[in-house]
Design an enzyme around this catalytic site. Structure first.
Site, PDB file in Angstrom:
ATOM      1  N   ASP A  41       0.291   7.857   3.433  1.00  0.00           N
ATOM      2  CA  ASP A  41       0.508   9.138   2.678  1.00  0.00           C
ATOM      3  C   ASP A  41      -0.120   9.248   1.562  1.00  0.00           C
ATOM      4  O   ASP A  41      -0.982   8.124   1.107  1.00  0.00           O
ATOM      5  CB  ASP A  41       2.253   8.778   1.848  1.00  0.00           C
ATOM      6  CG  ASP A  41       3.008   9.270   2.994  1.00  0.00           C
ATOM      7  OD1 ASP A  41       2.811   9.863   4.121  1.00  0.00           O
ATOM      8  OD2 ASP A  41       4.334   8.576   2.982  1.00  0.00           O
ATOM      9  N   TYR A  69       3.372  -3.952   4.368  1.00  0.00           N
ATOM     10  CA  TYR A  69       3.460  -3.191   3.068  1.00  0.00           C
ATOM     11  C   TYR A  69       3.761  -3.845   1.742  1.00  0.00           C
ATOM     12  O   TYR A  69       4.778  -4.450   2.075  1.00  0.00           O
ATOM     13  CB  TYR A  69       4.190  -1.629   3.322  1.00  0.00           C
ATOM     14  CG  TYR A  69       3.601  -0.675   4.624  1.00  0.00           C
ATOM     15  CD1 TYR A  69       2.505   0.075   4.138  1.00  0.00           C
ATOM     16  CD2 TYR A  69       3.843  -0.989   5.585  1.00  0.00           C
ATOM     17  CE1 TYR A  69       2.154   0.972   5.126  1.00  0.00           C
ATOM     18  CE2 TYR A  69       3.454  -0.202   6.671  1.00  0.00           C
ATOM     19  CZ  TYR A  69       2.568   0.777   6.389  1.00  0.00           C
ATOM     20  OH  TYR A  69       2.269   1.653   7.292  1.00  0.00           O
ATOM     21  N   ASP A  83       9.918  10.084  -2.074  1.00  0.00           N
ATOM     22  CA  ASP A  83       8.874   9.420  -3.110  1.00  0.00           C
ATOM     23  C   ASP A  83       8.822  10.310  -4.250  1.00  0.00           C
ATOM     24  O   ASP A  83       9.386  11.364  -4.389  1.00  0.00           O
ATOM     25  CB  ASP A  83       7.564   9.158  -2.333  1.00  0.00           C
ATOM     26  CG  ASP A  83       6.753  10.520  -1.954  1.00  0.00           C
ATOM     27  OD1 ASP A  83       6.927  11.532  -2.803  1.00  0.00           O
ATOM     28  OD2 ASP A  83       6.110  10.544  -0.948  1.00  0.00           O
ATOM     29  N   ARG A 178       9.256   5.106   3.451  1.00  0.00           N
ATOM     30  CA  ARG A 178      10.109   6.098   2.641  1.00  0.00           C
ATOM     31  C   ARG A 178      11.666   6.131   3.245  1.00  0.00           C
ATOM     32  O   ARG A 178      12.589   6.055   2.274  1.00  0.00           O
ATOM     33  CB  ARG A 178       9.603   7.323   2.598  1.00  0.00           C
ATOM     34  CG  ARG A 178       8.376   7.663   1.637  1.00  0.00           C
ATOM     35  CD  ARG A 178       7.647   9.144   1.627  1.00  0.00           C
ATOM     36  NE  ARG A 178       7.348   9.297   2.953  1.00  0.00           N
ATOM     37  CZ  ARG A 178       7.179  10.363   3.623  1.00  0.00           C
ATOM     38  NH1 ARG A 178       7.748  11.371   2.997  1.00  0.00           N
ATOM     39  NH2 ARG A 178       6.568  10.532   5.015  1.00  0.00           N
TER      40      ARG A 178
END
Length: 286
Positions: A41, A69, A83, A178
């Protein structure tokens, strides 16, 4: 520097798309034959593995690898994009204890059916989900089985009457962080949104071994050869007879009893895959 075939591990900057990075590096290296192996993203930073030249054939292999991550979460805020770049849909104060957050994080270790976020490029009936979102059209969000291999709390803070924490996770291909954050918040009986995201690892490629776009501009980078990228596969150095067969894509008896066999001489010729005890061309680099 002469561009060779191989991989280039980039540390993607914030607020640009993965395609922007490909386009920029393509200009610098003066080659159109370049791609990436897993979209990040715009809000995210970190490991973006680029494939250059013949290495574009490796995309499927590298995309399928596990990823690590580190995400930062705000509990008590919900947005349409899941987000902080999105429009706020709901907001209230939160105050969660460390032990409660750890308990919920640990509960996600394993495989579960994850809903794909509406703001994603997954296609339904030929149209990307984010196009449905932008047009305010109804669509049933698809679900995918994903695996959370590991997850741990890194940091917990309280700002502006909100619970803010960071966690690191190791996940399978296709996992949306997300969505994971949204699911974590739901399990805590609250709402949450992603503040930041860093991809630390993709397969064996780590952020500490990555290069910035500025590094590439300044010729301060190294391309990982196809041979190096595939060194973990069972490797056979060919003689002239075998080389002729492999170069011509012939099907071979799997005398090696391996799922994959990499055939090389001075350079990589091809990666073969086992099918019913026969080795068939999978990725060819000639």
């Amino acid at each position: 520097m002469t561009v060779t075939n191989g991989l280039l591990v980039i540390n993607k900057p914030k607020d640009v798309t993965s395609r922007d990075v490909v386009n920029e590096v393509s200009k610098i290296l003066k080659t159109k034959k370049i791609g990436h192996t897993g979209t990040l993203d715009p809000i995210a930073t970190g490991v973006l593995v680029l494939t250059v030249g013949k290495a574009t054939k490796l995309s499927e292999i590298i995309t399928s690898e596990e990823k690590v991550y580190q995400a930062e979460v705000i509990l008590g805020v919900k947005t349409d994009t899941l987000d902080v770049t999105g429009n706020i849909l709901d907001e209230y104060n939160t105050n969660y204890k460390e032990e409660d957050i750890i308990k919920v994080l640990n509960s996600f270790i394993g495989t579960y059916n994850q809903e794909v976020p509406i703001y994603s490029a997954v296609k339904i009936k030929g149209k990307k989900l984010y196009e449905y979102a932008r047009n305010n059209e109804e669509v049933t969000l698809p679900k995918r089985m994903v695996t959370i291999k590991d997850i741990k709390l890194d940091e917990l803070n309280y700002f502006d009457n909100k619970t803010v924490f960071k966690f690191t996770c190791k996940v399978s291909k296709g996992t949306y962080i997300r969505s994971l954050i949204n699911d974590i918040a739901n399990k805590l009986n609250t709402i949450g949104t992603m503040k930041n995201l860093i991809r630390i690892e993709q397969g064996k490629y780590n952020i500490k071994d990555s290069y910035t776009i500025e590094d590439v501009k300044n010729n301060n980078y190294k391309i990982i050869s196809i041979k190096e990228a595939l060194k973990d596969y069972f490797t056979v150095k060919v003689d002239e007879k075998l080389k002729f067969k492999v170069m011509n894509g012939q099907i071979l008896d799997n005398i090696y009893n391996q799922e994959y066999v990499l055939f090389v001489d001075e350079d990589v010729i091809g990666l073969y895959k086992n099918e019913e005890n026969k080795l068939k061309p999978y990725k060819m680099f000639i």
